[in-house]
Design an enzyme around this catalytic site. Structure first.
Site, PDB file in Angstrom:
ATOM      1  N   HIS A   5      -7.222  -6.163   7.549  1.00  0.00           N
ATOM      2  CA  HIS A   5      -7.549  -5.134   8.090  1.00  0.00           C
ATOM      3  C   HIS A   5      -7.960  -6.222   9.671  1.00  0.00           C
ATOM      4  O   HIS A   5      -8.671  -6.075   9.737  1.00  0.00           O
ATOM      5  CB  HIS A   5      -8.557  -3.559   8.176  1.00  0.00           C
ATOM      6  CG  HIS A   5      -7.376  -2.904   8.319  1.00  0.00           C
ATOM      7  ND1 HIS A   5      -6.713  -2.711   8.387  1.00  0.00           N
ATOM      8  CD2 HIS A   5      -7.137  -2.218  10.290  1.00  0.00           C
ATOM      9  CE1 HIS A   5      -6.595  -1.470   8.830  1.00  0.00           C
ATOM     10  NE2 HIS A   5      -7.634  -1.537  10.471  1.00  0.00           N
ATOM     11  N   ASP A   6      -6.677  -6.362  10.323  1.00  0.00           N
ATOM     12  CA  ASP A   6      -6.649  -6.557  11.124  1.00  0.00           C
ATOM     13  C   ASP A   6      -7.311  -8.356  11.915  1.00  0.00           C
ATOM     14  O   ASP A   6      -7.056  -9.058  13.095  1.00  0.00           O
ATOM     15  CB  ASP A   6      -7.425  -5.825  13.525  1.00  0.00           C
ATOM     16  CG  ASP A   6      -7.000  -4.659  12.915  1.00  0.00           C
ATOM     17  OD1 ASP A   6      -5.611  -3.882  12.382  1.00  0.00           O
ATOM     18  OD2 ASP A   6      -7.279  -3.519  13.397  1.00  0.00           O
ATOM     19  N   HIS A  62       0.740  -1.280  -0.375  1.00  0.00           N
ATOM     20  CA  HIS A  62       0.099  -0.377  -0.466  1.00  0.00           C
ATOM     21  C   HIS A  62       0.634   0.975  -0.168  1.00  0.00           C
ATOM     22  O   HIS A  62       0.795   1.934   0.932  1.00  0.00           O
ATOM     23  CB  HIS A  62      -0.881   0.042   1.575  1.00  0.00           C
ATOM     24  CG  HIS A  62      -2.107   1.460   1.167  1.00  0.00           C
ATOM     25  ND1 HIS A  62      -3.548   1.021   1.794  1.00  0.00           N
ATOM     26  CD2 HIS A  62      -1.655   2.545   0.768  1.00  0.00           C
ATOM     27  CE1 HIS A  62      -4.081   1.664   1.871  1.00  0.00           C
ATOM     28  NE2 HIS A  62      -2.968   2.718   1.212  1.00  0.00           N
ATOM     29  N   GLU A  71      -2.322  -1.984  -3.225  1.00  0.00           N
ATOM     30  CA  GLU A  71      -3.516  -0.935  -2.474  1.00  0.00           C
ATOM     31  C   GLU A  71      -3.498   0.582  -2.799  1.00  0.00           C
ATOM     32  O   GLU A  71      -2.285   0.884  -2.823  1.00  0.00           O
ATOM     33  CB  GLU A  71      -3.713  -0.985  -1.284  1.00  0.00           C
ATOM     34  CG  GLU A  71      -4.064  -2.427  -0.951  1.00  0.00           C
ATOM     35  CD  GLU A  71      -3.935  -3.250   0.574  1.00  0.00           C
ATOM     36  OE1 GLU A  71      -5.382  -4.078   1.245  1.00  0.00           O
ATOM     37  OE2 GLU A  71      -3.725  -2.508   1.210  1.00  0.00           O
TER      38      GLU A  71
END
EC number: 2.6.99.2
Length: 255
Positions: A202-203, A44, A74
């Site tokens: 994400h996480d 990203h 990303e």
């Protein structure tokens, strides 16, 4: 079909940049992830280049092509070029990644923390999606599970969505995963009904990934970086990647 693992190597670049040298080597770390079974590599790059830089993107593109694995870039498609950052579209023109994941993150954000609001910028977003698809890239849009307009991603021309799983990870850690999982399962069903493929990220971690995949249908790919690198500090990078691959192999993509 087994859900695919794309390892986000941003955190390797954060550590490297903290000393201003070349170590740890992002390409070497990505190579180790691929050797351990990762199906792809995610980066990203941001305009401030606080972790992944434009030269990293070029080098990692070459590595993924050498090994025949997916490269996923990303980024915010609306962020203009500046300094040494040529812009997301130009980076993708130079590398033609298998997948581009569009994320509406601003310069001041520590990390991506929300998906697109399809009530805004839809015309410009549709034009950008077309531009990325002309490069031969699959296009995925970062979305919140509670977004009522997920199906509009298909109307705009996207191939997939990436469900922002931060809220699920928080709920799982606090022992309240069931309600969150119901929301994410519904989002996945709505996306699938619209003809969209489903990614998630994400996480996600070794502690919560299995429960997520068991409850949310049709997840084709997960992008995991922060947790995987954190766990690698204790387990080793090879062992951390293999642990995720084992979790993915224990399940399958169900419609």
């Amino acid at each position: 079909m087994t859900t695919q693992l794309s390892v986000n190597v941003n955190k390797i670049a954060v550590l490297r940049n903290s000393r201003g040298g070349a170590d740890p080597d992002v390409v070497q770390a990505a190579r180790a992830c691929i050797a351990a079974g990762a199906h792809g590599i995610t980066v990203h790059p941001r305009p401030d280049q606080r972790h992944i830089r434009a030269d990293d993107v070029l080098a990692l593109s070459a590595l993924t092509r050498e090994h025949g694995v997916e490269f996923n870039i990303e980024g915010n498609p609306f962020a203009p070029p500046r300094g040494d950052y040529p812009g997301l579209l130009q980076l993708c023109r130079a590398t033609r990644p298998e997948q581009v994941t569009l994320v509406p993150d601003g310069d001041g954000q520590l990390t991506s923390d929300h998906g697109f609001d399809f009530a805004q910028d839809t015309v410009q977003l549709a034009e950008l999606i077309t531009a990325f698809k002309r490069l031969g890239s699959r296009v995925s849009l970062f979305v919140d599970a509670g977004n009522p307009d997920i199906a509009r991603a298909a109307t705009l021309g996207a191939d997939r969505i990436e469900l922002y799983t931060g809220p699920y990870a928080h709920a799982h850690a606090s022992g309240q995963a069931d309600t969150a999982l119901a929301l994410f399962a519904n989002a996945a069903q709505r996306a699938s009904a619209a003809g969209l493929g489903i990614n998630a990220g994400h996480d996600l971690s070794q502690a919560n990934l299995g429960d997520f995949l068991a409850a949310v249908p049709g997840v084709l790919e997960v992008s995991i970086g922060h947790a995987l690198i954190s766990e690698a500090l204790y387990q080793g990078l090879d062992a951390s990647v293999r642990a995720y691959v084992d979790i993915l192999r224990s399940g399958h993509v169900s419609a």
